[in-house]
Design an enzyme around this catalytic site. Structure first.
Site, mmCIF file in Angstrom:
data_model
loop_
_atom_site.group_PDB
_atom_site.id
_atom_site.type_symbol
_atom_site.label_atom_id
_atom_site.label_comp_id
_atom_site.label_asym_id
_atom_site.label_seq_id
_atom_site.Cartn_x
_atom_site.Cartn_y
_atom_site.Cartn_z
ATOM 1 N N ARG A 180 -0.736 12.634 -0.097
ATOM 2 C CA ARG A 180 -1.856 13.543 -0.305
ATOM 3 C C ARG A 180 -1.558 14.919 0.302
ATOM 4 O O ARG A 180 -0.694 15.060 1.181
ATOM 5 C CB ARG A 180 -3.127 12.984 0.339
ATOM 6 N N HIS A 195 12.333 -1.104 4.104
ATOM 7 C CA HIS A 195 12.503 -0.050 5.103
ATOM 8 C C HIS A 195 13.741 0.790 4.815
ATOM 9 O O HIS A 195 13.748 2.009 5.052
ATOM 10 C CB HIS A 195 12.583 -0.658 6.503
ATOM 11 N N HIS A 225 -8.314 -6.193 17.115
ATOM 12 C CA HIS A 225 -9.091 -7.391 17.415
ATOM 13 C C HIS A 225 -8.342 -8.678 17.042
ATOM 14 O O HIS A 225 -8.746 -9.765 17.454
ATOM 15 C CB HIS A 225 -10.460 -7.349 16.727
ATOM 16 N N GLY A 229 -18.556 11.315 0.163
ATOM 17 C CA GLY A 229 -19.253 11.140 -1.098
ATOM 18 C C GLY A 229 -18.391 10.802 -2.285
ATOM 19 O O GLY A 229 -18.839 10.917 -3.427
ATOM 20 N N HIS A 265 0.857 -1.181 0.000
ATOM 21 C CA HIS A 265 0.000 0.000 0.000
ATOM 22 C C HIS A 265 0.892 1.229 0.000
ATOM 23 O O HIS A 265 1.953 1.251 0.627
ATOM 24 C CB HIS A 265 -0.899 0.012 1.240
#
Length: 296
Positions: A136, A166, A196, A279, A132
């Protein structure tokens, strides 16, 4: 706030688009170069490009971008590279969340502008790690900041791959501030943790948000270097593993690990929540989800 932010917004938006173009080309080149393994006989993967739009509350133009997705390639089982530039007024829930984070003026003026690139790759070979990356820029009438990072998500871990990934990120961070890498690595370790499951979703990387030192040029240059670090870091480990043979047991391990990735993105990921709440195109927001996953 300085009145030259229209020019700065345009520069940031253009950079994210240029980085998107570079990555898309590099990934298609990687597909072309894959000549061995069980998927080598397939046509090399190519991206399907779809324009995206953000739905504003009053129906006015609120920006958009490009969703680029490749499926069923020689190297990539599914990879998405999204770029967008959106603007408008935050909804009440998002506005309250921003105000709670201490964004100046957000209680009075909920206007915003945001631009960035977001990428998630799920691989064919279980020995090649999922990944990933995003960078931004975010602007409001009272504040601006940069954010982003990259993290590696192998289902079969190799210590030398983790160290290499890394190492490239650290090298690019150190060009700007030697405190960035250790701080942003620790932030990634905390952010990409799945409470979790009591474990991280991968082997980490770097993560930063709300990055504003007061020097826009310096912060933009750093954010650009985070983007530049991605291809050498990811391609370095991918090219090392893409010809490794695998078993059905390896594939099972991969699919179960993808379940962890899906859980994290749907339950905890801040970007997923923000995109859906403001949205943006739902398919683009959920592009990160793997094509196939399993749960034990």
């Amino acid at each position: 706030m300085s009145t030259d932010f229209d020019e700065r917004k345009a520069r940031a938006s253009a950079w994210f688009r240029a980085l998107r173009d570079q990555i898309v080309q590099a990934f298609e080149d990687l597909e072309d170069s894959q000549q061995t393994g069980p998927y080598a006989a397939l046509p090399p993967g190519r991206f399907e490009v779809t324009p995206t739009k953000r739905a504003s509350q009053d129906g006015s133009d609120a920006g958009g971008g490009l969703m680029s997705v490749m499926r069923g390639g020689r190297v990539f089982e599914k990879v998405g590279v999204n770029v967008s530039t959106v603007h408008g007024t935050l909804g009440e829930k998002a506005q309250k969340a921003m105000a709670a984070r201490g964004v100046p003026g957000m209680d009075e003026d909920p206007r915003f502008w945001a631009s960035g690139i977001s990428l998630v790759a799920h691989m064919q070979n279980p020995h090649t790690a999922a990944v990933h990356m995003n960078t931004r820029m975010f602007w409001t009438p009272g504040a601006w900041w940069f954010g982003g990072g990259a993290d590696l998500n192998p289902c079969i871990e190799y210590a030398e791959d983790t160290a290499f990934f890394h190492g490239v990120l650290k090298e690019h961070c150190d060009r700007h501030n030697t405190e960035y890498y250790p701080g942003f690595k620790a932030w990634a370790d905390e952010y990409f943790y799945i409470p979790h499951r009591h474990r991280a979703r991968g082997v980490g990387g770097i993560f930063f948000d709300d990055h504003n030192t007061g020097d826009w040029e310096a912060d933009f240059a750093f954010t650009q270097d985070v983007g530049r670090a991605f291809l050498p870091a990811f391609l370095g480990v991918t090219e090392r593993r893409r010809d490794t043979g695998w078993t059905e047991a390896d594939r099972e391990t991969q699919l179960v690990h993808r379940g962890l990735y899906a859980e994290y993105n749907l339950v905890y990921d801040r970007g997923t929540k923000f995109g859906l709440e403001t949205g943006h195109d739902a398919n683009a927001v959920l592009m990160s989800l793997p094509p196939i996953a399993k749960w034990p």
